[in-house]
Scaffold this motif. Sequence first.
Motif, PDB file in Angstrom:
ATOM      1  N   SER A  57       2.670  -1.598   1.820  1.00 18.00           N
ATOM      2  CA  SER A  57       2.831  -2.686   2.883  1.00 18.00           C
ATOM      3  C   SER A  57       2.669  -2.220   4.206  1.00 18.00           C
ATOM      4  O   SER A  57       3.005  -1.283   4.506  1.00 18.00           O
ATOM      5  CB  SER A  57       3.923  -3.395   2.673  1.00 18.00           C
ATOM      6  OG  SER A  57       4.644  -3.830   1.613  1.00 18.00           O
ATOM      7  N   GLY A  59       2.936  -3.160   8.451  1.00 16.66           N
ATOM      8  CA  GLY A  59       3.517  -3.613   9.517  1.00 16.66           C
ATOM      9  C   GLY A  59       2.663  -3.569  10.928  1.00 16.66           C
ATOM     10  O   GLY A  59       2.069  -2.462  11.054  1.00 16.66           O
ATOM     11  N   ARG A  78       5.668   2.268   1.482  1.00 13.72           N
ATOM     12  CA  ARG A  78       5.702   2.002   0.299  1.00 13.72           C
ATOM     13  C   ARG A  78       6.301   0.626  -0.009  1.00 13.72           C
ATOM     14  O   ARG A  78       7.125   0.292   0.560  1.00 13.72           O
ATOM     15  CB  ARG A  78       6.177   2.922  -0.625  1.00 13.72           C
ATOM     16  CG  ARG A  78       5.731   4.348  -0.807  1.00 13.72           C
ATOM     17  CD  ARG A  78       6.375   5.178  -1.704  1.00 13.72           C
ATOM     18  NE  ARG A  78       5.621   6.531  -2.002  1.00 13.72           N
ATOM     19  CZ  ARG A  78       5.893   7.685  -1.400  1.00 13.72           C
ATOM     20  NH1 ARG A  78       6.659   7.583  -0.513  1.00 13.72           N
ATOM     21  NH2 ARG A  78       4.910   8.727  -1.334  1.00 13.72           N
ATOM     22  N   GLU A  79       5.911   0.036  -1.011  1.00 11.94           N
ATOM     23  CA  GLU A  79       6.622  -1.604  -1.196  1.00 11.94           C
ATOM     24  C   GLU A  79       7.948  -1.472  -1.373  1.00 11.94           C
ATOM     25  O   GLU A  79       8.457  -2.474  -1.018  1.00 11.94           O
ATOM     26  CB  GLU A  79       5.612  -2.267  -2.546  1.00 11.94           C
ATOM     27  CG  GLU A  79       5.969  -3.352  -2.466  1.00 11.94           C
ATOM     28  CD  GLU A  79       5.281  -4.096  -3.777  1.00 11.94           C
ATOM     29  OE1 GLU A  79       4.624  -5.391  -3.340  1.00 11.94           O
ATOM     30  OE2 GLU A  79       5.182  -3.588  -4.841  1.00 11.94           O
TER      31      GLU A  79
END
Length: 117
Positions: A57, A59, A78-79
């Motif tokens: 992911s 941001g 990491r997810e």
Amino acid sequence: MYGHVNNVVHYALMDTVINTYLIEHGGLDIHDGGVIGVCVESHCNYHASVAFPEVLSIGLRVAHLGRSSVRYEIGIFREDRGEPVAEGHFVHVFVDHETRRPVPVEGKLRESLAALA
């Protein structure tokens, strides 16, 4: 080859998340528009390695929005974890597509960037 995602992929992820946001939310037209963002500075700190096929992911936030430039801060996660595997920043200067001279960040583009500040 080395069993981990190469550092160049981290930069590609950062570049992709920034430009996707600008195109989808800021109305940036990188092909036919009058204004483009040129990267004048980039940096990445690596905290942990990742390997395919891990799901990541990304941001994105705006740390500084100037007259013709913006500094983004990006975290790659990491997810399933809260700590970033990498953190970085990009600085874009927005320029006229033809002359490559700096132009003010205005209108929808500025509004979309301010929303990330």
